[in-house]
Design a protein around this motif. Structure first.
Motif, PDB file in Angstrom:
ATOM      1  N   TRP A 183      76.697  60.150  36.092  1.00 13.71           N
ATOM      2  CA  TRP A 183      76.145  59.601  37.330  1.00 13.71           C
ATOM      3  C   TRP A 183      76.783  60.263  38.551  1.00 13.71           C
ATOM      4  O   TRP A 183      76.101  60.615  39.503  1.00 13.71           O
ATOM      5  CB  TRP A 183      76.335  58.089  37.373  1.00 13.71           C
ATOM      6  CG  TRP A 183      75.617  57.493  38.550  1.00 13.71           C
ATOM      7  CD1 TRP A 183      76.153  57.039  39.724  1.00 13.71           C
ATOM      8  CD2 TRP A 183      74.192  57.339  38.683  1.00 13.71           C
ATOM      9  NE1 TRP A 183      75.168  56.611  40.571  1.00 13.71           N
ATOM     10  CE2 TRP A 183      73.962  56.781  39.963  1.00 13.71           C
ATOM     11  CE3 TRP A 183      73.113  57.626  37.849  1.00 13.71           C
ATOM     12  CZ2 TRP A 183      72.673  56.506  40.421  1.00 13.71           C
ATOM     13  CZ3 TRP A 183      71.835  57.341  38.304  1.00 13.71           C
ATOM     14  CH2 TRP A 183      71.626  56.790  39.581  1.00 13.71           C
ATOM     15  N   ASN A 191      78.978  58.052  31.032  1.00 15.46           N
ATOM     16  CA  ASN A 191      77.990  57.591  32.002  1.00 15.46           C
ATOM     17  C   ASN A 191      78.503  57.709  33.429  1.00 15.46           C
ATOM     18  O   ASN A 191      77.759  58.112  34.332  1.00 15.46           O
ATOM     19  CB  ASN A 191      77.574  56.144  31.702  1.00 15.46           C
ATOM     20  CG  ASN A 191      76.391  56.070  30.759  1.00 15.46           C
ATOM     21  OD1 ASN A 191      75.450  56.851  30.872  1.00 15.46           O
ATOM     22  ND2 ASN A 191      76.438  55.148  29.814  1.00 15.46           N
ATOM     23  N   SER A 228      71.951  58.889  33.645  1.00 16.05           N
ATOM     24  CA  SER A 228      72.705  58.142  32.640  1.00 16.05           C
ATOM     25  C   SER A 228      72.448  58.736  31.261  1.00 16.05           C
ATOM     26  O   SER A 228      71.414  59.367  31.030  1.00 16.05           O
ATOM     27  CB  SER A 228      72.290  56.670  32.649  1.00 16.05           C
ATOM     28  OG  SER A 228      72.582  56.089  33.906  1.00 16.05           O
ATOM     29  N   ASN A 246      81.301  54.659  28.553  1.00 16.97           N
ATOM     30  CA  ASN A 246      81.570  54.316  29.953  1.00 16.97           C
ATOM     31  C   ASN A 246      81.999  55.543  30.746  1.00 16.97           C
ATOM     32  O   ASN A 246      81.535  55.769  31.869  1.00 16.97           O
ATOM     33  CB  ASN A 246      82.647  53.232  30.045  1.00 16.97           C
ATOM     34  CG  ASN A 246      82.112  51.850  29.739  1.00 16.97           C
ATOM     35  OD1 ASN A 246      80.902  51.623  29.780  1.00 16.97           O
ATOM     36  ND2 ASN A 246      82.997  50.919  29.433  1.00 16.97           N
TER      37      ASN A 246
END
Length: 244
Positions: free
Chosen positions: A161, A157, A167, A154
């Motif tokens: 981003w 990513n 990603s 999490n």
């Protein structure tokens, strides 16, 4: 009269020369170069199929992140990266990566106490996009391994981003999921519990590199058990883990 606010300037530059020049103009040159590297690295990774690679010779990077909290989409930030290379089950102790990151926010007192990373240390550290680039250069196209990967994926990513509009495209293996498959009746699958169960010495918890090295030792132990079950390739392992 042209609209030269950021959004208007972006659109004008897009029409004049495409999106890449527009993005480049909005950042300094170094950040644009970091972004370009990250985007090309992840684009290249998407071309690779690793399912047929034999586990005994597979190149891996075991990694860990320390963060200011648990929510990358609610203001929490990465404060350190740690990683070590592994081939099959052999840890490459001379190939490791560690960096503190400047989170550009105050690190909570309990996180300072937990990780040993002070606000002074973080303020002198490189910014996120620089460390992300260096981390991905260290990883290359290798499979990633971490314990309880949801948290780390999490944050990775969110960081990818925010900095580069991409990603994570690397394969990621979770040692917690492997433990669940190998020991279906075991209740406690935390890293501390598994290190104790496999008699792996605990050096320094909540230090990204030390946690990576301990998780790599756990992976090595798991590899011995995986081999004994006639699991030969990454594809075979993924197929078995998909049931758990």
């Amino acid at each position: 009269m042209k609209d030269m606010r950021p959004a208007g300037r972006m659109w004008h530059l897009y029409k004049m020369g495409g999106l890449t020049p527009a993005i480049t103009s909005m950042f300094d040159v170094q950040s644009a170069q970091q972004m370009a590297f990250i985007r090309s690295m992840l684009k290249e990774q998407r071309k690779n199929s690793l399912y047929d690679i034999p586990l005994h010779s597979m190149e891996l990077v075991v990694f860990d992140l320390e963060t200011t909290g648990f929510s990358p989409y609610n203001g929490d930030e990465i404060i350190s990266f740690g990683a070590v290379s592994v081939i099959g089950g052999e840890i490459q102790y001379d190939q490791s990566f560690y960096s503190i990151v400047n989170p550009k926010r105050k690190i909570p007192d309990d996180i300072v106490e937990l990780t040993g990373i002070t606000n002074g240390m973080a303020s002198d550290a490189p910014e996120l996009i620089v460390v992300l680039r260096d981390f991905l250069e260290f990883v290359q196209q290798k499979v990633l391994v971490a314990h309880a990967t949801g948290h780390d994926k999490n944050f990775l990513n969110a960081a990818l981003w925010r900095t580069s509009k991409v990603s994570l495209s690397h394969r990621v293996l979770d040692t917690m999921m492997i433990a669940k498959w190998l020991m279906p009746k075991r209740k406690d699958l935390s890293l501390d519990s598994l290190l104790h169960a496999y008699e792996i010495p605990v050096t320094m918890r909540h230090h990204a590199l030390e946690d990576s090295l301990m998780t790599a030792q756990l992976w090595s132990k798991f590899m011995e058990e995986i081999k004994s079950r006639d699991v030969d390739t990454l594809g075979d392992l993924y197929a078995l883990l998909s049931h758990h």
